[in-house]
Enzyme design. Structure first.
Site, mmCIF file in Angstrom:
data_model
loop_
_atom_site.group_PDB
_atom_site.id
_atom_site.type_symbol
_atom_site.label_atom_id
_atom_site.label_comp_id
_atom_site.label_asym_id
_atom_site.label_seq_id
_atom_site.Cartn_x
_atom_site.Cartn_y
_atom_site.Cartn_z
ATOM 1 N N TYR A 95 1.004 -0.993 -0.018
ATOM 2 C CA TYR A 95 0.036 -0.182 0.029
ATOM 3 C C TYR A 95 0.961 1.271 -0.029
ATOM 4 O O TYR A 95 2.347 1.207 -0.036
ATOM 5 C CB TYR A 95 -1.076 -0.121 1.058
ATOM 6 N N ARG A 106 -5.896 -16.190 10.480
ATOM 7 C CA ARG A 106 -6.815 -17.108 10.060
ATOM 8 C C ARG A 106 -7.445 -18.196 11.079
ATOM 9 O O ARG A 106 -8.551 -18.527 11.260
ATOM 10 C CB ARG A 106 -6.301 -18.015 8.861
ATOM 11 N N CYS A 165 -10.785 -18.474 2.478
ATOM 12 C CA CYS A 165 -11.303 -17.200 2.929
ATOM 13 C C CYS A 165 -10.803 -16.164 2.101
ATOM 14 O O CYS A 165 -11.472 -15.322 1.531
ATOM 15 C CB CYS A 165 -10.725 -16.954 4.290
#
Ligand SMILES: Cc1cc2nc3c(=O)[nH]c(=O)nc-3n(C[C@H](O)[C@H](O)[C@H](O)COP(=O)(O)O)c2cc1C
Ligand code: SF4
Length: 544
Positions: A171, A319, A348
């Site tokens: 990012y 997770r 997921c």
């Protein structure tokens, strides 16, 4: 972790339910998923939380109250998603990057591992548009710093406990830190100090606006050296020290891989090996005087080990808490056997690639927070489940936990069905079967193995309901050679290796037949670890 269930950036009941469930399960500190400080600008998904206007405060407050009610702390992960701002692409804005041209990555390499359906789903977020990029101006950066600080003030006003500044995972802040992405020659690039400037300004601005009682965490890549000149562990440790000097209260050490294809994602941020980032956390820990958070497939025993020998100060689990929100309480109760294990299947996170809410292969409730909870049975009945594979075991567990009396019948002399067999190549599936068996025992299910269900014997049990979960029936594929003696189907293999059913002598050669007869006589076929070890000698099962 991204749940992608916000509406226009606002907290929803589903989001509250998700985090409340994990606080009820005993987590000490929860980090709200990546949230956009200047939403929709710099946002990666439409359904992520926004922090960009005062209208978000009531929802955050509601979320905080729900989490605090169970004694957990909640910090919000604040982010500008830079080059991965899918919403900017969808709305025809360029994504902000430190410098152009971009390093020589191959954005198309992801296509090699992706099905057409997945590609179509992924492109829905951006309306099929390809990203464009703009080099951030100094004015842009000043605005970004202000947005982080404004976001922090809103989080504080909502009564939450702090902010996690996201400076990893490709990012905006991460691309400024990375020598591979940041080729600027002004005061935001060119030297280590300059590349860290944007992060430092963000941390200092948040501290200045929110004061000393507000926690600031910084999430950093402990490494991203997939591209030449990327972030090495030593450089990451120096950045961590700079962040701490700027006012960060803790450093959360993750990892990233700037390449999209091949193993990229499983190098970072979604590791596949246990404790994959442990050494990265240790390297940072040696360089800073603030607490260090380690993450990356850390299971409870390893977490205890890392904490005990000072490798980190806190253990983050992602997770594992999707798979079992009650994990902390189970451990506190001394019942690690009742922790539903994450099987590291990546189902997921795949949902996040097309901006959907994660679902979980082992926790049917994830992503379905709006659905009614299983209610206590009224009146309790006698349920007979035929079949002790994962489907039958799960049906039996849920029925028993609702208060029904449950009898489970399984033809083989062990539970697990196909999941147990698949543990030959995927040992974590064996952990899942072990958990299911423990959960059945805990729920009081009467399990009868080596019992073939017939209509007469099922009727004799006088059930109120019967669940038939005997697994799939597959035909042999109609391809030339399918009946040759050395051609085995998956079902043949399963029957051979587990001794569960018949395989004609013609299909298994004399050596294999003899070996398996001996193995069965010695009880070896009841132990999948030993079957796996032996099978490697004559076929490529479980080889990496
Ligand atoms: C479904 C999913 C969503 C995630 N969302 C985020 C996120 O919003 N922000 C972030 O920094 N990491 C995110 N991650 C990465 C996790 O925070 C964590 O670093 C990673 O899963 C490794 O930890 P684990 O092995 O305990 O899952 C996500 C991971 C998954 C599986
Ligand atoms: S979907 Fe798979 S990887 Fe994700 S939490 Fe569930 S078991 Fe783990």
């Amino acid at each position: 972790m991204d749940q992608n269930v916000c509406e226009d950036g606002l907290v929803t009941d589903r989001l509250v339910a998700h985090y409340e469930e994990r606080s009820r399960g005993g987590a000490g500190l929860l980090v709200l998923e990546t949230s956009a400080v200047s939403y929709p600008h710099g946002a990666t998904a439409r359904h992520q939380p926004a922090l960009s206007h005062d209208g978000v405060v009531p929802g955050l407050r509601r979320l905080g109250e729900a989490v605090h009610a169970h004694g957990s702390k909640l910090v919000v992960q604040a982010n500008h998603h830079g080059r991965i701002s899918g919403v900017d692409t969808a709305e025809d804005r360029p994504c902000l990057v430190p410098s152009l041209p971009l390093p020589d990555t191959d954005p198309m390499s992801i296509m090699a591992d992706t099905t057409m359906d997945e590609l179509v789903a992924m492109s829905a977020l951006t309306g099929g548009k390809m990203p464009t990029y703009a080099e951030a101006t100094v004015e842009d950066l000043s605005a970004v710093v202000g947005k982080f600080a404004d976001a922090a003030v809103r989080v504080q006003a909502a009564g939450l406990d702090g902010l996690e500044v996201h400076a990893g995972h490709g990012y905006l802040l991460d691309t400024f830190l990375s020598p591979a992405w940041n080729k600027r020659t002004d005061r935001y690039g060119g030297s280590e100090e300059n590349r860290a400037r944007l992060l430092v300004e963000v941390v200092e601005a948040v501290r200045a606006r929110c004061g000393p009682g507000f926690a600031i965490l910084v999430r950093l890549n402990g490494r991203d050296d997939a591209l030449e000149g990327g972030i090495t562990p030593d450089l990451a440790a120096r950045y961590a020290a700079v962040a701490a000097d700027a006012g960060a209260d803790a450093i959360h050490v993750t990892a990233y891989s700037s390449i999209t294809g091949g193993p990229g994602f499983t190098e970072g941020p979604l590791p596949w090996r246990p404790c994959q980032y442990e050494e990265l956390a240790r390297t940072v820990k040696a360089a800073v005087n603030v607490p260090v958070i380690a993450v990356g497939r850390i299971r409870p025993d390893d977490g205890e080990r890392i904490l005990a020998d000072g490798g980190a100060d806190l253990i983050a689990m992602g997770r594992q808490l999707l798979a079992d929100p009650d994990l902390p309480n189970r451990l506190a109760e001394g019942r690690p056997d009742l922790v539903r294990p994450c099987i590291n299947c990546f189902v997921c996170v795949a949902q996040n690639f097309w901006s959907a809410a994660p679902v979980c292969a082992v926790n049917a409730q994830l992503g379905r927070q709006g659905w009614p909870e299983p209610k206590p049975a009224a009146p309790p009945r006698h349920v007979v489940v035929v079949g002790g594979g994962p489907g039958g075991m799960e049906a039996a567990r849920v029925a028993a936990e609702r208060g029904h009396r449950v009898t489970l019948l399984e033809r083989a002399n062990h539970l697990g069905g196909t999941a147990r067999f698949s543990s030959l190549t995927t040992p974590l599936n064996g952990d899942l079967v072990r958990w299911m068996a423990a959960a059945l025992a805990e729920a009081g299910v009467e399990v009868r193995t080596a019992t073939t269900a017939t209509p007469t014997m099922v009727a004799a049990l006088r059930p109120d309901a019967v669940v038939v979960a005997t697994g799939a029936v597959r035909d042999r594929p109609d391809v030339p050679g399918v009946n040759l003696s050395h051609v085995l189907s998956g079902d043949d293999l399963r029957n051979l290796l587990t001794g569960e059913g018949g395989v004609s002598d013609q299909r298994s050669g004399p050596f294999v037949r003899l070996a398996l007869a001996v193995a069965r006589a010695l009880g070896i076929t009841t132990d999948m670890d030993r079957v796996r070890a032996l099978s490697r000698r004559w076929m490529p099962i479980g080889r990496r």
